[in-house]
Structure formats: structure tokens, C-alpha cells
Motif scaffolding. Structure first.
Motif, PDB file in Angstrom:
ATOM      1  N   CYS A 571       0.659  -1.025  -0.223  1.00  0.00           N
ATOM      2  CA  CYS A 571      -0.430  -0.184   0.053  1.00  0.00           C
ATOM      3  C   CYS A 571       0.898   1.437  -0.455  1.00  0.00           C
ATOM      4  O   CYS A 571       1.909   1.776   0.754  1.00  0.00           O
ATOM      5  N   TRP A 572       0.736   1.697  -0.660  1.00  0.00           N
ATOM      6  CA  TRP A 572       1.495   3.482  -1.362  1.00  0.00           C
ATOM      7  C   TRP A 572       0.391   4.358  -0.962  1.00  0.00           C
ATOM      8  O   TRP A 572      -0.255   4.185  -1.450  1.00  0.00           O
ATOM      9  N   ASN A 573       0.828   5.668  -0.284  1.00  0.00           N
ATOM     10  CA  ASN A 573       0.702   6.458  -0.103  1.00  0.00           C
ATOM     11  C   ASN A 573       0.020   7.746  -1.040  1.00  0.00           C
ATOM     12  O   ASN A 573      -0.740   8.892  -0.837  1.00  0.00           O
ATOM     13  N   GLY A 574       0.786   7.217  -1.840  1.00  0.00           N
ATOM     14  CA  GLY A 574       0.113   7.933  -3.312  1.00  0.00           C
ATOM     15  C   GLY A 574       1.323   9.124  -3.624  1.00  0.00           C
ATOM     16  O   GLY A 574       0.766  10.016  -4.846  1.00  0.00           O
ATOM     17  N   THR A 575       1.638   9.382  -2.741  1.00  0.00           N
ATOM     18  CA  THR A 575       2.504  11.161  -2.908  1.00  0.00           C
ATOM     19  C   THR A 575       4.435  10.290  -2.986  1.00  0.00           C
ATOM     20  O   THR A 575       4.473  11.400  -4.093  1.00  0.00           O
ATOM     21  N   ASP A 576       4.700   9.762  -1.564  1.00  0.00           N
ATOM     22  CA  ASP A 576       5.863  10.685  -2.139  1.00  0.00           C
ATOM     23  C   ASP A 576       6.905   8.968  -2.797  1.00  0.00           C
ATOM     24  O   ASP A 576       6.629   8.199  -2.095  1.00  0.00           O
ATOM     25  N   LEU A 577       7.956   8.912  -3.385  1.00  0.00           N
ATOM     26  CA  LEU A 577       8.706   7.812  -3.581  1.00  0.00           C
ATOM     27  C   LEU A 577      10.069   7.730  -2.223  1.00  0.00           C
ATOM     28  O   LEU A 577      10.035   5.873  -2.695  1.00  0.00           O
ATOM     29  N   ASP A 578       9.902   8.106  -1.302  1.00  0.00           N
ATOM     30  CA  ASP A 578      10.359   7.527  -0.513  1.00  0.00           C
ATOM     31  C   ASP A 578      10.479   8.548   1.142  1.00  0.00           C
ATOM     32  O   ASP A 578       9.595   9.366   0.888  1.00  0.00           O
ATOM     33  N   ALA A 595      -7.276   4.275   4.147  1.00  0.00           N
ATOM     34  CA  ALA A 595      -7.677   5.851   3.477  1.00  0.00           C
ATOM     35  C   ALA A 595      -6.295   6.857   3.060  1.00  0.00           C
ATOM     36  O   ALA A 595      -5.960   6.542   3.224  1.00  0.00           O
ATOM     37  N   GLY A 596      -6.540   6.019   1.694  1.00  0.00           N
ATOM     38  CA  GLY A 596      -5.993   7.467   1.132  1.00  0.00           C
ATOM     39  C   GLY A 596      -4.451   7.120  -0.027  1.00  0.00           C
ATOM     40  O   GLY A 596      -4.315   7.812  -0.670  1.00  0.00           O
ATOM     41  N   TYR A 597      -4.664   5.336   0.866  1.00  0.00           N
ATOM     42  CA  TYR A 597      -3.290   4.167   0.252  1.00  0.00           C
ATOM     43  C   TYR A 597      -3.896   3.659  -1.031  1.00  0.00           C
ATOM     44  O   TYR A 597      -5.438   3.195  -1.486  1.00  0.00           O
TER      45      TYR A 597
END
Length: 678
Positions: A571-578, A595-597
């Protein structure tokens, strides 16, 4: 400016001079006349080939020279299937000279968006492609007058260009831009498209970037003066929101009220480094900005000193943090739009450079010459002479036809690829960037160039080789702590089978999304001394459970290899690459993502080792900084992953394997293609 029409013409002339003799010698084409001569080549020309035992694909030209095909999309611009590749004796291919061009231009199956700039390898003339027509740009002065970028010109085959109807030349006068061309005015980020208006040319303001991407090549947008000569017969009408090319950008008709003032400030975001990260050595600083209309400038500063600037939406630079005092440092990114609205963002990191010599490798070492610094407290002893050599990898795109088809056993989508060890060193590109020799010993798979100085955006640099299936299709970095025997001798890994799966965590295969380019993360606890949930040990061929330590494997695997499994969050937060700890931007799924991921493929390493005499006694990891002699080794299992894929390939296995709920074995990316190894 690196490229000019003169240089393009010179390059084309040199290529013609070099190729023409080869064509004559091989009875291919007489390049001075363009007449095809009788073929005397040892293979049929205009087809792709690979040698027996090799996965590298070559195209044999009319003139009986060969060009490497390094990109799957370029291959598909010529051929419909990988089954078209012919297999011949290596001697047959080696006897064919390399083509001096050294690459494959786009073929005639390639579809170009309006506004794309192209040329052939034998002619310096640059063409603007719009609605099935090829408009030659008159000369270099005209090219520059329209604000085009020479680096955006794409090479195409003569056959590809021949599909377009030759049209009138485009001059530096913007009124000669054909209908359908995207353009903007100097100093104004708004983009327009040329329209047909009452027998002449007008324009329409494109207000949606999604629409712009559909109708134009966003890399090739012309720039014209705010006030230019009148249009060729007619003016903008009330339906044209931007006014004609020859008129005011804000011109109105019939009492139109014009465009409202823009009061929305750009939104600014740092991409690298992670907020709160501890950095040292050379570090990449990257920021991006978005705006409702468009970003005109983006500047990154530290303490008022400018370190990066861009006229677009992304700015980046590499800074040497050794020039800063140790402690907290804040970078500021400032974006502006055409209306003068300003947006800012800050990123604070901690600089921590050692004053002592770090020694160690500079990366890429594959033998026993790696020298670590003074060991960390509790770091296990490593016999440097026992560090094994890895494989060099391939600098070719390695794809061929599979010997099987996809299966659908349980609805879980899975793509698998096998990666071999490329090298070992005491570097950690994520945890200790710019600090060679600062880490415990790692074994690296995939990207041949991973080291302490690896930086974002450079994993796919020219010359980099790959040891995973597909060669340069997958230049991702995969690394884990090295495995040691009781005496500190390194146990060389057999391979790393990497899974990209939809997973068993309640998320539908169809809902998995592609991970972003450059994503990176860590799974596991490098300081662990007890069993972990997602990083564990087992046997390669038989299931014995998820065991916490290597000691737990005693008597269970017999002559089978042992396996270290590292499972990454999906699950990725959709914003940060790291993120600062390389984990907080990710989360494990529990029936669903937070939520949001966004759900991405679940990535797992399955690394195999053949133990000497099948003996687990005293076997431990280079990161086991606890009493492993008593508790058993392996509790500090962890892994790092840094995306370096060719995402054209990712899209294929995402669609055909992961999202389809199909089980793709052995590097299959479809029923007709699989990634293989050299």
C-alpha cells in the motif's frame, strides 16, 4: 545548444558515407541512388535475429548490417510478435557488421501524437507531424523561432515517415503552423491549439492537461510571441477562447467578458530527500509544482542561495552535503505562475558527515577487494577473501517466446522473475547514501551499478547492466544482508526469485495499480533479534512454515536449499517515492489498504542458499548484531528495493498477469513474451 541543423546534417552525411560502402559490399542498397540491389546477405534482411544461446535481439538491415534492439516498444513498432525473431548460429550474426547508426529508429507501426518532431537517420530535415501530414521545418532559424527543443526530435525509419503526406514548409512565422498544432505565447503558460476559423487560422485555449495529452505531444509545444502577424485569412471567432494566433490572447468578440484573473498559487512538493531524513555525501534535491494554469518557474534555495532552477514544473540538483555543517538544513522550493502567484514548500534534513575516512568500496565491486570501515559495534566478522564474484549482467533487452501459457489457479495475479547476484559491498544506497563502506555487507541483485552514490533518476543510465530476466528491461536494485557461516565466510546466494503479486490480503487483482517510477522502500528490521512478521526463513522446495531464524531450520530442509523471504508492503501513500525511514510512505494491507493509500503489487524476495554440508550451525546474517551464536542467526532479515524497471514492460505484466489474476511463470509477461536471461 548541443544540436543544430548543421550538426544533424553532418551526422546524416557521415552515416551515409559509412553505410554506403557496406551496402555495396553486401549488395544491399546503393545509398547514392536509393536503388535496392540483389541481396547476398547470409540471412534474410529486414528481420530480427538472435544467436543460439543468446537473448540479444538484432535487426538486420537492407544493407546487411545489424542494429541492436534494446527497447520493447521500438521492437513492436516493426513487428507484431516476438515470435518473429529468427534464431541463427552465432557465427552467422557475428559475420554481419554492426550498423554505424548503432540503434533502431521508430518503425511504421508507431503512432505519433500531433506535434511530434521527427527526422530520419539519413536526412537532417526535421518534420512536424500533424493529422497525417509531415510539415518540414524550413531551417534552424525557423526551428528556434518557434521555441522547439532539439533534444525532443525523434528518429524514425524512412518507411514510418513515408506514411505521412508531405505538406508545406513551416517557417519562423507562426501563421504557418498547421491546424492541430499546440502552442503557447512567450511568457504565458496557457496552451492553445491552432483551429480552422472562417477559412483562416484561429486558436482554442486548452484548459485541461488531460485533454492536451490526448490531442498533442506535450514535449513539443511551440512558443510564439504575444503579438504576431495576422492570421492567414480570417480571425478568431467567439468560440475561440484564446483568440487567433495573429491576435490578442485575451481578445473577445460580441461582448465576451474575457478570462477571469488567475489568483490560484502553485502547489509545491519536495520529492527528494525524504522529510526528516539523515543525509551525507552527495544528495539529490528534487521538487515539483503544479498549477491550475501552468508553472513558469521553480527555484530551490538553501539559506537564500540558489541551488536549482527550472522554467517548468520540476527542478533538481545534486548537492555535496560535506559543504554544510552537520545538523539540520532546510531547503526551500518556490514556484511562480504567469500571473505572479507564488507557492512555496520546505524540506528539512539532518546532515551527518563523518570527519573520519570512510574507506571502503566505491560500489560495483564483485570480488574480494571490498574493504569495510572500522566495524560497527557488534557487527559480525566477515572474511573479506571469501566475498564471491557475481555476474556481469546484460546491457541488452532480453525477450523471447515462452514455452508455456498463463494459468489461472486461484485468481491471484503473479509475475515472477529470477535475478542473479551482481556484486557485494558494504554500501547501502538508501540508508547510507554517499557513504561508501558505512553498512554491513550486502549482496545486490538486478542493477549492476548499485552503490553508495546511486541517486534517484539514474538507475537506467546508459551502460548499466541487469542480472534479472529481461536484461535492461529490469534495472531495479534488490539487496539484502549477506549470509555468513560460523567462521564469517560468505555463502553465495544461488538466486533471488522475485514475485510481483496481487497478494492474499483481500485486495482484488483488478484493483492493483502500477507502482510509480523510482519508488523505493525497505522491509524488515536490520536490528531485529526476534521473529518478524513479514521476513522469515524456510526451505526452497518444501513448506515448513514461516520460521524466525536459521537455527529453526535445523533438520528440516535436508539436502534442499534454504530460503530467506522478504515481503514488502503493498500500500503506497500515493505521494512520496521515499520517506525518512524508507517505510512510512508504505503500509501493509489488512483486507484493504489504509484510507488514501493505493494498492500496488506485493513484492517479495525469495533468496536461495545451498549450505555447506547442509549444516545450519552458526549460519547468520552480516546484519545480526546480537548474540546469534546462542539465539540463532537470521532474525535481522530485511531487504531493500528500488524501482528501475522499463515501465513499458511493467504495464504488460501488470495487465496480463497481476490484474488478470493469472499465474505467469518464468518471467512471462504475456502468452507470447517472456523475460529471459543471458
Amino acid at each position: 545548444m548541443q544540436h543544430t541543423f548543421k550538426r544533424l546534417a553532418l551526422a546524416a552525411s557521415l552515416i551515409a558515407l559509412v553505410v554506403a560502402p557496406a551496402a555495396s559490399a553486401h549488395n544491399g542498397i546503393d545509398h547514392s541512388t536509393g536503388v535496392k540491389l540483389a541481396a547476398a546477405c547470409s540471412v534474410t534482411t529486414n528481420l530480427p535475429y538472435r544467436a543460439k544461446g543468446s537473448r540479444s535481439v538484432w535487426f538486420v538491415t537492407d544493407s546487411c548490417t545489424k542494429r541492436p534492439i534494446r527497447n520493447a516498444d521500438v521492437y513492436m513498432s516493426y513487428f507484431a510478435s516476438w515470435s518473429d525473431v529468427k534464431v541463427v548460429d552465432a557465427s552467422a550474426l557475428s559475420a554481419i557488421p554492426n550498423d554505424p547508426i548503432g540503434f533502431m529508429p521508430w518503425g511504421k507501426r508507431k503512432a505519433f501524437r500531433n506535434g511530434t518532431l521527427v527526422k530520419t537517420t539519413s536526412d537532417a530535415t526535421v518534420y512536424l507531424l500533424v493529422d497525417g501530414k509531415a510539415y518540414p521545418i524550413k531551417d534552424e532559424a525557423a526551428f528556434k523561432a518557434l521555441g522547439y527543443d532539439f533534444s525532443k526530435i525523434q528518429d524514425v525509419s524512412a518507411d514510418a515517415l513515408a506514411l505521412y503526406v508531405k505538406a508545406a514548409a513551416v517557417t519562423g512565422d507562426s501563421s504557418t503552423l498547421p491546424v492541430g498544432t499546440a502552442f503557447k505565447h512567450a511568457g504565458d503558460p496557457k496552451v492553445y491549439v491552432v483551429t480552422q476559423e472562417n477559412g483562416g487560422h484561429g486558436s482554442r485555449h486548452v484548459t485541461s492537461f488531460d485533454e492536451l495529452k490526448r490531442i498533442a505531444n506535450t514535449d513539443c509545444i511551440a512558443t510564439v510571441p504575444q503579438s504576431t502577424p495576422g492570421s492567414t485569412g480570417g480571425s478568431s471567432t467567439g468560440s475561440s477562447t484564446g483568440g487567433s494566433i495573429g491576435g490578442s490572447t485575451g481578445g473577445t468578440t460580441g461582448g465576451s467578458t474575457g478570462t477571469p484573473a488567475d489568483t490560484t498559487a502553485p502547489s509545491v512538493h519536495f520529492t527528494d530527500p525524504a522529510d526528516g531524513a539523515t543525509v551525507s555525501g552527495s544528495v539529490s534535491i528534487m521538487a515539483s509544482a503544479t498549477d491550475n494554469v501552468g508553472v513558469t518557474s521553480l527555484v530551490i534555495t538553501k539559506g537564500g542561495t540558489q541551488i536549482a532552477t527550472a522554467s517548468g514544473s520540476t527542478a533538481m540538483a545534486t548537492v555535496n552535503t560535506a559543504s554544510y555543517a552537520n545538523g539540520t538544513v532546510t531547503f526551500t522550493a518556490t514556484a511562480r505562475d504567469a500571473a505572479g502567484n507564488v507557492g512555496t514548500a520546505t524540506r528539512t534534513v539532518t546532515v551527518s558527515n563523518s570527519t573520519a575516512s570512510t574507506g571502503g568500496s566505491t560500489g560495483g565491486s564483485t570480488g574480494g577487494t571490498v574493504t569495510p570501515p572500522a566495524p560497527m559495534t557488534g557487527m559480525p566478522y566477515v572474511n573479506l577473501a571469501s566475498i564471491p564474484t557475481g555476474i556481469a549482467g546484460s546491457d541488452q533487452l532480453l525477450i523471447e517466446r515462452p514455452g508455456e501459457v498463463r494459468t489461472y489457479p486461484d485468481g491471484v495475479g503473479a509475475f515472477r522473475t529470477v535475478c542473479k547476484m551482481t556484486h557485494m559491498n558494504f554500501d547501502d544506497p538508501l540508508v547510507f547514501p554517499g557513504q561508501p563502506g558505512a553498512s554491513h555487507l550486502h549482496e545486490f541483485f538486478g542493477n549492476s551499478s548499485m552503490n553508495a552514490f546511486t541517486s534517484p533518476g539514474h538507475l537506467r543510465d546508459a551502460g548499466t547492466k541487469g542480472t534479472c530476466g529481461g536484461g535492461i528491461a529490469n534495472l531495479s536494485g534488490y539487496w539484502v544482508p549477506a549470509l555468513l557461516d560460523a567462521s564469517g565466510n560468505v555463502i553465495k546466494p544461488v538466486d533471488n526469485i522475485v514475485y510481483y503479486k496481487s497478494g492474499y490480503n483481500g485486495i482484488r487483482a483488478a484493483d492493483i495499480t502500477e507502482f510509480p517510477e523510482g519508488l523505493r522502500m525497505i522491509s524488515g528490521n536490520s536490528k531485529g533479534s526476534t521473529a518478524q512478521s513479514h521476513d522469515y526463513w524456510g526451505c526452497a522446495e518444501k513448506y515448513v512454515g514461516h520460521l524466525g531464524s536459521i537455527k529453526d531450520l535445523t533438520g528440516k530442509c535436508g539436502t534442499d536449499m534454504i530460503q530467506m523471504t522478504i515481503v514488502f508492503p503493498q500500500c503506497w501513500n500515493g505521494t512520496d517515492l521515499d520517506s525518512a525511514n524508507h517505510k512510512d510512505h508504505m503500509a501493509y494491507a489488512d483486507g484493504h489498504c489504509p484510507a488514501g493509500y493505493k494498492p500496488i503489487p506485493e513484492i517479495s524476495f525469495n533468496i536461495h542458499y545451498r549450505l555447506p554440508n547442509n549444516d545450519t550451525a552458526g549460519v547468520h546474517l552480516a546484519s545480526d548484531m546480537y548474540d546469534w551464536q546462542t539465539l540463532g542467526g537470521g532474525y535481522s532479515a530485511h531487504g531493500d528495493w528500488w524501482d528501475g524497471w522499463d515501465h513499458a514492460i511493467v504495464k504488460k505484466w501488470m495487465a496480463n498477469c497481476v490484474n488478470a489474476g493469472a499465474d505467469c511463470h518464468g518471467g512471462m509477461i504475456s502468452d507470447t513474451e517472456f523475460l529471459t536471461q543471458q
